[in-house]
Write an enzyme that holds these catalytic residues in place. Structure first.
Site, PDB file in Angstrom:
ATOM      1  N   LYS A 120       0.814  -1.221   0.000  1.00 37.22           N
ATOM      2  CA  LYS A 120       0.000   0.000   0.000  1.00 37.22           C
ATOM      3  C   LYS A 120       0.846   1.270   0.000  1.00 37.22           C
ATOM      4  O   LYS A 120       0.503   2.254  -0.650  1.00 37.22           O
ATOM      5  CB  LYS A 120      -0.945   0.003   1.201  1.00 37.22           C
ATOM      6  CG  LYS A 120      -1.893  -1.185   1.250  1.00 37.22           C
ATOM      7  CD  LYS A 120      -2.710  -1.356  -0.023  1.00 37.22           C
ATOM      8  CE  LYS A 120      -3.322  -2.736  -0.108  1.00 37.22           C
ATOM      9  NZ  LYS A 120      -3.340  -3.321  -1.460  1.00 37.22           N
ATOM     10  N   GLU A 204      -4.971  10.890   7.898  1.00 36.76           N
ATOM     11  CA  GLU A 204      -5.443  11.293   6.572  1.00 36.76           C
ATOM     12  C   GLU A 204      -6.823  11.903   6.675  1.00 36.76           C
ATOM     13  O   GLU A 204      -7.461  11.863   7.727  1.00 36.76           O
ATOM     14  CB  GLU A 204      -5.414  10.112   5.586  1.00 36.76           C
ATOM     15  CG  GLU A 204      -6.303   8.962   5.947  1.00 36.76           C
ATOM     16  CD  GLU A 204      -6.168   7.780   4.987  1.00 36.76           C
ATOM     17  OE1 GLU A 204      -5.085   7.539   4.426  1.00 36.76           O
ATOM     18  OE2 GLU A 204      -7.178   7.086   4.811  1.00 36.76           O
ATOM     19  N   HIS A 239     -17.674  -4.758   6.372  1.00 36.53           N
ATOM     20  CA  HIS A 239     -16.724  -4.121   5.451  1.00 36.53           C
ATOM     21  C   HIS A 239     -16.581  -4.888   4.147  1.00 36.53           C
ATOM     22  O   HIS A 239     -15.566  -4.804   3.470  1.00 36.53           O
ATOM     23  CB  HIS A 239     -15.347  -3.938   6.099  1.00 36.53           C
ATOM     24  CG  HIS A 239     -15.413  -3.136   7.356  1.00 36.53           C
ATOM     25  ND1 HIS A 239     -15.690  -1.796   7.349  1.00 36.53           N
ATOM     26  CD2 HIS A 239     -15.293  -3.489   8.652  1.00 36.53           C
ATOM     27  CE1 HIS A 239     -15.725  -1.349   8.592  1.00 36.53           C
ATOM     28  NE2 HIS A 239     -15.501  -2.357   9.399  1.00 36.53           N
ATOM     29  N   ARG A 296      -6.780  -9.094  -9.710  1.00 34.38           N
ATOM     30  CA  ARG A 296      -7.460 -10.370  -9.939  1.00 34.38           C
ATOM     31  C   ARG A 296      -8.792 -10.111 -10.613  1.00 34.38           C
ATOM     32  O   ARG A 296      -9.218  -8.973 -10.736  1.00 34.38           O
ATOM     33  CB  ARG A 296      -7.727 -11.049  -8.601  1.00 34.38           C
ATOM     34  CG  ARG A 296      -8.551 -10.159  -7.691  1.00 34.38           C
ATOM     35  CD  ARG A 296      -9.171 -10.834  -6.503  1.00 34.38           C
ATOM     36  NE  ARG A 296     -10.164  -9.972  -5.913  1.00 34.38           N
ATOM     37  CZ  ARG A 296      -9.939  -9.117  -4.899  1.00 34.38           C
ATOM     38  NH1 ARG A 296      -8.744  -9.022  -4.353  1.00 34.38           N
ATOM     39  NH2 ARG A 296     -10.911  -8.357  -4.441  1.00 34.38           N
TER      40      ARG A 296
END
Lengths: 504, 164
Positions: A120, A204, A239, A296
């Site tokens: 990430k 953030e 989630h 994917r």
């Protein structure tokens, strides 16, 4: 058909996605090989493959995650290509690497692009350089509160403090104004230390009620990359999305074009090939931010296929074989509206608790524009070893409101008894006035569905009436209730032997 | 005419069934239902202006019924004792079981804790997901039989409660 793209393809997965990939292989006339664990001896994916190989005990580590065993299964059966599906090894760079070493074509991206996009922090830096919008915030952590204050000011309140090692909401704090920052920072660090043994946190911008919008991309080995428009995946529980649709009600043509161009930019910056998905968060003001790229085929790929008229698995195979993207991919348009509902073995009336059991009745919905991608059949046992997704129900209609009506009918038609599902819950989501109005966002279920009535008193009499007909009917329903009372193809077929290579 | 008594949750319903054309006429109290078998456990039921499409199967003593929007499980009163369900359920609220076999990943309460109804007690991991096991009723934790990392089945109680 002209010369075959591959001699034989091994599908390194199970259940509905393995079945789906094999359908794509069949469309190209390519024979397929299934791999299965001891728990999946009676599975649908094993039945529809041309050959099957037992790769180990039920535990995923010893079967579907066992690269060595899977590669040797491909070798034993003479496969020259391998499709990983989603989940399991699909995003593990060691699989494409092992394929390459074994001289087998991996139907997916290269190991380097996969590795980059799996990290990430690294991919964030790369995408910032490529000019793709990121959620404003700190690049790394700091011990200095002044750094947090500065980052919060430039991102604009509200902001969120997150644990670097985080997950599950631990060490997370939403901060709405500067006066709360110091306390929130201390609390987040404490919580992160308790939960993960590491108090590294970063900051953030906090997006309230964003939509999850993702773009499907396809890239070949000749420098061409296209996007196949968006999917909106905002309806989530735990989630994880359960209902997806395309087009999104939130995108204008102008916004769609900009996001699509950025999705292509992400894929190209990563040196990506084959099918992938670029995820964005879209806030209420119409600003969007790159989240991550999934390397994917996605669970929800069928809605794109319905609206764009492209078979993504077929395209994946062609790209892997080295063909350039066809002309039909250069003039794409969205036709109508598609919705997907995921059919999990879970109790929609009890907090989505996973449900296990034997499927004692199974009948699929039918009608124009209705598609079922399923990994289950009557008589099958749903056990505890794997992800509880059983099937996906997809509808396609000329417009959104017809698609909602059609999905409601299809969910009512879809009969699965013996394990619990969330069909009723999803019907209620689809027909909720806010969903009908297109006002979807990631905490939709928490905000709108937590107060729903779950009672079924009005239906008990009706159910008892049907039960009476079942009881009175002169069928061989033995009261002991052996497996014979379920309609299982396995009982009539007997042990599965054809084309088998068990235990070689 | 056949007569049945069904149990669903805490409710009991008496039904009587007679043949009617190709299907069955079921009478429950004042209500009459016309039910036509289609095939393989599927039934059509007249329901006001509409026809409802239902599925019904009996498996191991349980009637699984799907009414389109709602799925229910019923037992015959005569079977209920032998399979130990329904009627007895309210009596075992002091014992909390895992919903499925799995591994205990977290114990959220301690012995002597006062817990509220639906309060999470233990997290059991199965099918790659964490599943909270909640208190069926308010009470005091009397015993916890498993610790973090233990494998559990559905047969032995995880937690015992002392009900007020």
């Amino acid at each position: 058909m002209a010369s075959q793209l591959f001699k034989k393809i091994l599908v390194a997965n199970r259940s509905e996605i393995a079945v789906r990939v094999m359908r794509g292989c069949k469309a190209l006339g390519i024979p397929t090989v299934a791999v299965y664990s001891e728990a999946d001896a009676h599975s649908k994916h094993r039945m529809i493959a041309d050959q099957s190989v037992l790769i180990g005990p039920p535990s995923p580590r010893e079967s579907y995650l066992n690269i060595e065993r899977i590669i040797s299964a491909a070798r034993e059966t003479g496969c020259d290509a391998l499709h990983p599906g989603y989940g399991f090894l699909a995003e593990n760079p060691l699989l494409p690497k092992a394929c390459k070493e074994a001289g087998i074509v991996f139907i997916g991206p290269g190991a380097d692009a996969m590795r980059l996009l799996g990290n990430k922090v690294e991919s964030r830096v790369k995408m910032a350089d490529a000019g793709v919008p990121l959620i404003p915030g700190m690049k790394g952590s700091s011990a200095d509160i002044a750094q947090f204050e500065k980052a919060a000011e430039s991102a604009g309140y509200p902001v969120i403090i997150k644990a670097a090692a985080g997950g599950g909401g631990k060490g997370m704090r939403i901060v709405r104004e500067e006066s709360q920052l110091a306390d929130a920072l201390a609390a987040a660090r404490r919580e992160a230390m308790n939960a993960f043994g590491d108090d590294t946190v970063y900051l953030e911008k906090y997006l309230s009620d964003p939509r999850h919008i993702e773009f499907q991309v396809l890239a070949d080995h000749h420098g061409h990359c296209v996007h196949l428009f968006e999917r909106e995946c905002s309806i989530q529980r735990r989630h994880q999305t359960i209902i997806e649709e395309t087009p999104s009600t939130a995108l204008t043509d102008e916004l769609r074009a900009r996001m699509g161009a950025d999705a292509v930019r992400v894929a190209q910056a990563a040196g990506y090939t084959n099918a992938g998905t670029v995820e964005f968060l879209l806030d209420k003001s119409g600003k969007y931010y790159f989240l991550e790229m999934n390397t994917r085929i996605q669970v929800e790929h069928p809605i794109t296929e319905m609206v764009v008229g492209v078979d993504l698995v077929v395209e994946q195979i062609k790209v892997a074989a080295g063909l350039p993207l066809g002309d039909h991919l250069k003039k794409l348009s969205q036709r109508g509206h598609a919705i997907e509902c995921r059919i999990y073995a879970e109790d929609g009336e009890n907090n989505f608790m996973p449900s296990i059991g034997t499927i004692v009745h199974y009948s699929e919905p039918e009608g124009p524009g209705i598609r079922v991608d399923s990994g289950i059949m009557a008589g099958m046992d749903i056990g505890i070893h794997y992800d509880p997704i059983m099937a996906k129900l997809i509808v396609h209609a000329p417009d959104r409101s017809t698609a909602i009506a059609k999905m409601t009918d299809a969910l009512e038609q879809y009969k699965i008894l013996g394990v619990k599902t969330s069909r009723r819950f999803m019907i209620e989501v689809l027909n909720h006035p806010e969903f009908v109005a297109g006002r979807t966002y990631t905490s939709f279920i928490d905000d709108h569905m937590s107060a729903r009535a779950t009672g079924s008193d009005g239906h008990v009499a009706l159910a008892a009436a049907v039960a009476s007909a079942v009881a009175a009917a002169p069928v061989k329903v033995s009261s002991g209730g052996s497996r014979k009372s379920s309609v299982s193809p396995w009982e009539s077929v007997g042990a599965w032997q054809i084309g088998d290579t068990i235990g070689e | 005419m056949n007569k049945y008594q069904f149990i669903c949750g805490s409710g009991k319903l008496d039904t009587s069934v007679e043949k009617s054309g190709q299907g069955w006429r079921v009478t429950i109290g004042e209500s009459v239902y016309e039910i036509d078998p289609i095939h393989n456990g599927l039934f059509a039921i007249a329901n006001g202006e509409r026809r409802l499409f239902a599925a019904g199967v009996k498996h191991k003593g349980i009637y699984y019924i799907d009414l389109g929007r709602v799925q229910l499980e019923l037992t015959e009163a005569s079977d209920a004792a032998s399979i130990g369900v329904a009627d007895e359920q309210h009596k075992v609220k002091d014992k909390v079981f895992a919903p499925m076999p799995g591994r205990v990943v977290k114990v959220l309460v301690s012995v002597c804790d006062e817990v509220k109804e639906r309060q999470q007690l233990i997290i059991v991991e199965a099918m790659k997901m964490e599943n909270p096991v909640s208190a069926p009723a308010a009470g005091k934790v009397k015993a916890i039989h498993f610790a973090q990392g233990d494998q559990v089945d559905t047969e032995s109680p995880l937690v015992e409660l002392e009900l007020p």
